[in-house]
Design a protein around this motif. Structure first.
Motif, PDB file in Angstrom:
ATOM      1  N   VAL A   7       1.016 -24.277 -21.076  1.00 55.98           N
ATOM      2  CA  VAL A   7       0.752 -24.927 -19.798  1.00 55.98           C
ATOM      3  C   VAL A   7       1.509 -24.162 -18.715  1.00 55.98           C
ATOM      4  O   VAL A   7       2.720 -24.034 -18.761  1.00 55.98           O
ATOM      5  N   ILE A   8       0.753 -23.636 -17.798  1.00 52.06           N
ATOM      6  CA  ILE A   8       1.370 -22.941 -16.658  1.00 52.06           C
ATOM      7  C   ILE A   8       1.291 -23.891 -15.493  1.00 52.06           C
ATOM      8  O   ILE A   8       0.224 -24.379 -15.135  1.00 52.06           O
ATOM      9  N   LYS A   9       2.410 -24.108 -14.949  1.00 46.36           N
ATOM     10  CA  LYS A   9       2.470 -25.047 -13.836  1.00 46.36           C
ATOM     11  C   LYS A   9       1.843 -24.427 -12.600  1.00 46.36           C
ATOM     12  O   LYS A   9       1.857 -23.226 -12.404  1.00 46.36           O
ATOM     13  N   LEU A  10       1.291 -25.275 -11.802  1.00 46.64           N
ATOM     14  CA  LEU A  10       0.577 -24.841 -10.612  1.00 46.64           C
ATOM     15  C   LEU A  10       1.498 -24.134  -9.612  1.00 46.64           C
ATOM     16  O   LEU A  10       1.135 -23.105  -9.041  1.00 46.64           O
ATOM     17  N   HIS A  11       2.703 -24.624  -9.386  1.00 46.37           N
ATOM     18  CA  HIS A  11       3.594 -24.000  -8.393  1.00 46.37           C
ATOM     19  C   HIS A  11       4.042 -22.620  -8.850  1.00 46.37           C
ATOM     20  O   HIS A  11       4.264 -21.731  -8.048  1.00 46.37           O
ATOM     21  N   VAL A  12       4.175 -22.370 -10.148  1.00 42.67           N
ATOM     22  CA  VAL A  12       4.530 -21.044 -10.648  1.00 42.67           C
ATOM     23  C   VAL A  12       3.353 -20.097 -10.425  1.00 42.67           C
ATOM     24  O   VAL A  12       3.521 -18.944 -10.011  1.00 42.67           O
ATOM     25  N   THR A  13       2.168 -20.550 -10.649  1.00 39.14           N
ATOM     26  CA  THR A  13       0.975 -19.736 -10.442  1.00 39.14           C
ATOM     27  C   THR A  13       0.824 -19.373  -8.967  1.00 39.14           C
ATOM     28  O   THR A  13       0.556 -18.216  -8.613  1.00 39.14           O
ATOM     29  N   ILE A  14       0.990 -20.331  -8.105  1.00 40.51           N
ATOM     30  CA  ILE A  14       0.875 -20.066  -6.659  1.00 40.51           C
ATOM     31  C   ILE A  14       1.956 -19.079  -6.214  1.00 40.51           C
ATOM     32  O   ILE A  14       1.692 -18.154  -5.452  1.00 40.51           O
ATOM     33  N   SER A  15       3.153 -19.249  -6.716  1.00 40.73           N
ATOM     34  CA  SER A  15       4.249 -18.340  -6.357  1.00 40.73           C
ATOM     35  C   SER A  15       3.967 -16.932  -6.845  1.00 40.73           C
ATOM     36  O   SER A  15       4.191 -15.945  -6.130  1.00 40.73           O
ATOM     37  N   LEU A  16       3.464 -16.783  -8.060  1.00 39.99           N
ATOM     38  CA  LEU A  16       3.151 -15.480  -8.615  1.00 39.99           C
ATOM     39  C   LEU A  16       2.034 -14.804  -7.815  1.00 39.99           C
ATOM     40  O   LEU A  16       2.121 -13.611  -7.491  1.00 39.99           O
ATOM     41  N   ILE A  17       0.996 -15.542  -7.485  1.00 43.20           N
ATOM     42  CA  ILE A  17      -0.091 -14.984  -6.667  1.00 43.20           C
ATOM     43  C   ILE A  17       0.418 -14.583  -5.289  1.00 43.20           C
ATOM     44  O   ILE A  17       0.071 -13.524  -4.765  1.00 43.20           O
ATOM     45  N   PHE A  18       1.279 -15.391  -4.697  1.00 45.49           N
ATOM     46  CA  PHE A  18       1.862 -15.077  -3.383  1.00 45.49           C
ATOM     47  C   PHE A  18       2.641 -13.766  -3.447  1.00 45.49           C
ATOM     48  O   PHE A  18       2.489 -12.893  -2.588  1.00 45.49           O
ATOM     49  N   VAL A  19       3.467 -13.599  -4.465  1.00 45.45           N
ATOM     50  CA  VAL A  19       4.254 -12.373  -4.607  1.00 45.45           C
ATOM     51  C   VAL A  19       3.339 -11.180  -4.825  1.00 45.45           C
ATOM     52  O   VAL A  19       3.525 -10.120  -4.229  1.00 45.45           O
ATOM     53  N   LEU A  20       2.339 -11.327  -5.679  1.00 44.17           N
ATOM     54  CA  LEU A  20       1.419 -10.222  -5.949  1.00 44.17           C
ATOM     55  C   LEU A  20       0.609  -9.818  -4.720  1.00 44.17           C
ATOM     56  O   LEU A  20       0.248  -8.652  -4.563  1.00 44.17           O
ATOM     57  N   LEU A  21       0.304 -10.760  -3.846  1.00 51.20           N
ATOM     58  CA  LEU A  21      -0.455 -10.443  -2.640  1.00 51.20           C
ATOM     59  C   LEU A  21       0.433  -9.908  -1.506  1.00 51.20           C
ATOM     60  O   LEU A  21       0.017  -9.055  -0.724  1.00 51.20           O
ATOM     61  N   THR A  22       1.631 -10.412  -1.374  1.00 53.03           N
ATOM     62  CA  THR A  22       2.492 -10.009  -0.253  1.00 53.03           C
ATOM     63  C   THR A  22       3.296  -8.746  -0.534  1.00 53.03           C
ATOM     64  O   THR A  22       3.656  -8.027   0.402  1.00 53.03           O
ATOM     65  N   LEU A  23       3.573  -8.455  -1.785  1.00 51.86           N
ATOM     66  CA  LEU A  23       4.372  -7.273  -2.107  1.00 51.86           C
ATOM     67  C   LEU A  23       3.693  -5.981  -1.646  1.00 51.86           C
ATOM     68  O   LEU A  23       4.345  -5.154  -0.993  1.00 51.86           O
ATOM     69  N   PRO A  24       2.418  -5.748  -1.913  1.00 49.37           N
ATOM     70  CA  PRO A  24       1.779  -4.526  -1.392  1.00 49.37           C
ATOM     71  C   PRO A  24       1.767  -4.469   0.144  1.00 49.37           C
ATOM     72  O   PRO A  24       1.935  -3.404   0.740  1.00 49.37           O
ATOM     73  N   VAL A  25       1.568  -5.624   0.772  1.00 45.97           N
ATOM     74  CA  VAL A  25       1.571  -5.668   2.228  1.00 45.97           C
ATOM     75  C   VAL A  25       2.956  -5.308   2.749  1.00 45.97           C
ATOM     76  O   VAL A  25       3.100  -4.532   3.707  1.00 45.97           O
ATOM     77  N   LEU A  26       3.989  -5.835   2.136  1.00 53.23           N
ATOM     78  CA  LEU A  26       5.361  -5.551   2.541  1.00 53.23           C
ATOM     79  C   LEU A  26       5.688  -4.072   2.348  1.00 53.23           C
ATOM     80  O   LEU A  26       6.265  -3.427   3.235  1.00 53.23           O
ATOM     81  N   VAL A  27       5.312  -3.503   1.208  1.00 52.12           N
ATOM     82  CA  VAL A  27       5.563  -2.091   0.942  1.00 52.12           C
ATOM     83  C   VAL A  27       4.800  -1.227   1.944  1.00 52.12           C
ATOM     84  O   VAL A  27       5.350  -0.267   2.502  1.00 52.12           O
ATOM     85  N   THR A  28       3.555  -1.561   2.216  1.00 54.29           N
ATOM     86  CA  THR A  28       2.773  -0.815   3.198  1.00 54.29           C
ATOM     87  C   THR A  28       3.414  -0.895   4.577  1.00 54.29           C
ATOM     88  O   THR A  28       3.529   0.114   5.286  1.00 54.29           O
ATOM     89  N   PHE A  29       3.849  -2.071   4.957  1.00 52.49           N
ATOM     90  CA  PHE A  29       4.513  -2.268   6.244  1.00 52.49           C
ATOM     91  C   PHE A  29       5.765  -1.400   6.349  1.00 52.49           C
ATOM     92  O   PHE A  29       5.988  -0.726   7.360  1.00 52.49           O
ATOM     93  N   VAL A  30       6.587  -1.363   5.325  1.00 54.56           N
ATOM     94  CA  VAL A  30       7.821  -0.571   5.333  1.00 54.56           C
ATOM     95  C   VAL A  30       7.498   0.917   5.412  1.00 54.56           C
ATOM     96  O   VAL A  30       8.104   1.658   6.202  1.00 54.56           O
ATOM     97  N   VAL A  31       6.537   1.381   4.628  1.00 54.56           N
ATOM     98  CA  VAL A  31       6.195   2.806   4.628  1.00 54.56           C
ATOM     99  C   VAL A  31       5.623   3.233   5.975  1.00 54.56           C
ATOM    100  O   VAL A  31       5.999   4.272   6.529  1.00 54.56           O
ATOM    101  N   VAL A  32       4.722   2.458   6.528  1.00 54.22           N
ATOM    102  CA  VAL A  32       4.121   2.799   7.823  1.00 54.22           C
ATOM    103  C   VAL A  32       5.185   2.818   8.920  1.00 54.22           C
ATOM    104  O   VAL A  32       5.223   3.736   9.750  1.00 54.22           O
ATOM    105  N   ASN A  33       6.061   1.839   8.941  1.00 50.44           N
ATOM    106  CA  ASN A  33       7.129   1.805   9.947  1.00 50.44           C
ATOM    107  C   ASN A  33       8.089   2.974   9.769  1.00 50.44           C
ATOM    108  O   ASN A  33       8.540   3.571  10.754  1.00 50.44           O
ATOM    109  N   TYR A  34       8.405   3.302   8.539  1.00 53.15           N
ATOM    110  CA  TYR A  34       9.306   4.423   8.280  1.00 53.15           C
ATOM    111  C   TYR A  34       8.709   5.725   8.816  1.00 53.15           C
ATOM    112  O   TYR A  34       9.379   6.487   9.505  1.00 53.15           O
ATOM    113  N   ARG A  35       7.441   5.957   8.510  1.00 51.26           N
ATOM    114  CA  ARG A  35       6.792   7.184   8.980  1.00 51.26           C
ATOM    115  C   ARG A  35       6.690   7.217  10.504  1.00 51.26           C
ATOM    116  O   ARG A  35       6.907   8.256  11.137  1.00 51.26           O
ATOM    117  N   ALA A  36       6.361   6.101  11.113  1.00 53.20           N
ATOM    118  CA  ALA A  36       6.259   6.039  12.579  1.00 53.20           C
ATOM    119  C   ALA A  36       7.626   6.284  13.218  1.00 53.20           C
ATOM    120  O   ALA A  36       7.731   7.028  14.207  1.00 53.20           O
TER     121      ALA A  36
END
Length: 151
Positions: A7-36
């Motif tokens: 049984v996977i709890k709903l809040h753990v699933t939502i948290s995992l999906i949130f991390v998986l979706l925001t981590l690439p955005v965060l990394v992209t944001f850091v790389v783009v800002n660094y280069r700029a």
């Protein structure tokens, strides 16, 4: 034993999906800002270097132009009147060169026979021929006649 589905709890699933979706955005944001930021800092660095080089050239030119002009006029004077600087009143000309420009410490003329005339600013606690100079003296004039008075 009965097989149980984990049984996977709903809040753990939502948290995992949130991390998986925001981590690439965060990394992209850091790389783009660094280069700029790197591009911007390189641009400003190049501008500052160009400005510093230009200011240095201008300051050096302002420092050396009066000296260059003085050397040219003295050379012209010496060409037209070769014995001018062997006379005692030529020290007045050299004095004016030193007195008019704070960047010039001394003015002197030397001859091929070894004769030498110099006027320079007095340096604190300086001496001439081993003797201390008067405290009120601001300039020192020297003349060496290598011709033995025959010139």
């Amino acid at each position: 034993m009965r097989f149980q589905k984990p049984v996977i709890k709903l809040h753990v699933t939502i948290s995992l999906i949130f991390v998986l979706l925001t981590l690439p955005v965060l990394v992209t944001f850091v790389v783009v800002n660094y280069r700029a930021n790197m591009a911007l800092s390189e641009k400003y660095t190049e501008q500052f270097i160009r400005s510093a080089v230009s200011d240095t050239v201008d300051a050096t030119t302002r420092l050396f132009n009066p000296m260059l002009t003085t050397v040219r006029t003295a050379a012209t004077l010496m060409r037209d009147q070769p014995d001018y600087f062997r006379k005692s009143y030529s020290a007045d000309y050299l004095y004016e060169i030193v007195a008019q420009n704070e960047a010039i410490y001394a003015a002197y003329v030397s001859f091929s026979d070894g004769s030498f005339r110099q006027v320079n600013r007095r340096v604190k606690n300086s001496s001439a021929l081993g003797e201390p100079l008067p405290a009120q003296a601001r300039f020192i004039s020297r003349y060496i006649d290598a011709t033995g008075g025959k010139g």
